[in-house]
Design an enzyme around this catalytic site. Sequence first.
Site, PDB file in Angstrom:
ATOM      1  CD  GLU A 268      -2.855   1.361   0.360  1.00 25.09           C
ATOM      2  OE1 GLU A 268      -2.422   1.549  -0.800  1.00 25.09           O
ATOM      3  OE2 GLU A 268      -4.053   1.456   0.656  1.00 25.09           O
TER       4      GLU A 268
ATOM      5  CG  ASP B  95      -5.119   9.588   5.846  1.00 22.98           C
ATOM      6  OD1 ASP B  95      -4.441  10.222   6.676  1.00 22.98           O
ATOM      7  OD2 ASP B  95      -6.076  10.103   5.245  1.00 22.98           O
TER       8      ASP B  95
HETATM    9  P1  5GP Z   1      -7.150   5.455   4.445  1.00 23.02           P
HETATM   10  O1  5GP Z   1      -7.724   6.727   4.990  1.00 23.02           O
HETATM   11  O2  5GP Z   1      -8.226   4.482   4.092  1.00 23.02           O
HETATM   12  O3  5GP Z   1      -6.113   4.866   5.378  1.00 23.02           O
HETATM   13  O4  5GP Z   1      -6.372   5.835   3.117  1.00 23.02           O
HETATM   14  C1  5GP Z   1      -7.059   5.829   1.907  1.00 23.02           C
HETATM   15  C2  5GP Z   1      -6.216   6.208   0.736  1.00 23.02           C
HETATM   16  O5  5GP Z   1      -6.221   7.599   0.707  1.00 23.02           O
HETATM   17  C3  5GP Z   1      -4.737   5.848   0.718  1.00 23.02           C
HETATM   18  O6  5GP Z   1      -4.486   4.551   0.269  1.00 23.02           O
HETATM   19  C4  5GP Z   1      -4.244   6.876  -0.290  1.00 23.02           C
HETATM   20  O7  5GP Z   1      -4.459   6.407  -1.608  1.00 23.02           O
HETATM   21  C5  5GP Z   1      -5.110   8.061   0.029  1.00 23.02           C
HETATM   22  N1  5GP Z   1      -4.395   9.032   0.892  1.00 23.02           N
HETATM   23  C6  5GP Z   1      -4.392   9.142   2.233  1.00 23.02           C
HETATM   24  N2  5GP Z   1      -3.595  10.142   2.647  1.00 23.02           N
HETATM   25  C7  5GP Z   1      -3.067  10.677   1.520  1.00 23.02           C
HETATM   26  C8  5GP Z   1      -2.128  11.738   1.266  1.00 23.02           C
HETATM   27  O8  5GP Z   1      -1.585  12.429   2.132  1.00 23.02           O
HETATM   28  N3  5GP Z   1      -1.838  11.963  -0.048  1.00 23.02           N
HETATM   29  C9  5GP Z   1      -2.388  11.252  -1.078  1.00 23.02           C
HETATM   30  N4  5GP Z   1      -2.028  11.580  -2.310  1.00 23.02           N
HETATM   31  N5  5GP Z   1      -3.255  10.245  -0.870  1.00 23.02           N
HETATM   32  C10 5GP Z   1      -3.581   9.969   0.410  1.00 23.02           C
HETATM   33 MG    MG Z   2      -3.773   3.672  -1.544  1.00 22.30          MG
END
Ligand code: 5GP
Ligand code: MG
Length: 177
Positions: A97, A101
């Site tokens: 991954e 986040d």
């Molecule tokens: P989750 O919130 O489910 O852990 O993350 C979901 C997805 O959001 C990550 O796999 C990534 O693709 C995107 N994401 C989360 N934080 C960031 C960030 O700071 N920058 C970018 N470009 N994508 C992010």
């Molecule tokens: Mg991702």
Amino acid sequence: MNEIKKVLITEEQLKARNAEMGRQITADFQGKELLAICILRGSYIFFSDLTREIELPLEVAFMHAASYFDGTESSGKVNLPDQNMLSVKGKDVLVVEDIVDSGRTLSALKATLLEKEVNSLHIVTLLDKPDRRVVDIDVDYSGFIVPDEFVVGYGLDYNQRFRNLKYIGVLKEEVYQ
Ligand code: 5GP
Ligand code: MG
Ligand code: MG
């Protein structure tokens, strides 16, 4: 690039950390064969670099995970459209991954893969943003801890741009305001 406020992780740092993680994974899975799953699209560059640092018999697979991202905030819903095309039963799976986040994407993905009777499931993430965690998730390998800022580059996008930067950077606020 003048839309980038600062470089957080350089190309050299990424390369060095990938080599370290590759060595660690190689050591931890001695005698096994891995099925490495690239979570699209954000991890495509990391996946390609990391898998070449792993010296084991290794199969690759690709899976989309869409978290209905709107600007810089995820909505909380996770869509895994290709989950039925994966053959993972009995395999030693390594999920690759880009960033953890809120933790929602990986926790949905983990539940889905465990239902498919994998032999083992491990997770590697390039980046970890622990300040934003909503759902608890155990990550086995993590490249770098990053602060609570929206990062782009090395596969990660903002509105589908910036994936091709060679480094991880922070966007200027005016880009998304
Ligand atoms: P989750 O919130 O489910 O852990 O993350 C979901 C997805 O959001 C990550 O796999 C990534 O693709 C995107 N994401 C989360 N934080 C960031 C960030 O700071 N920058 C970018 N470009 N994508 C992010
Ligand atoms: Mg991702
Ligand atoms: Mg994205």
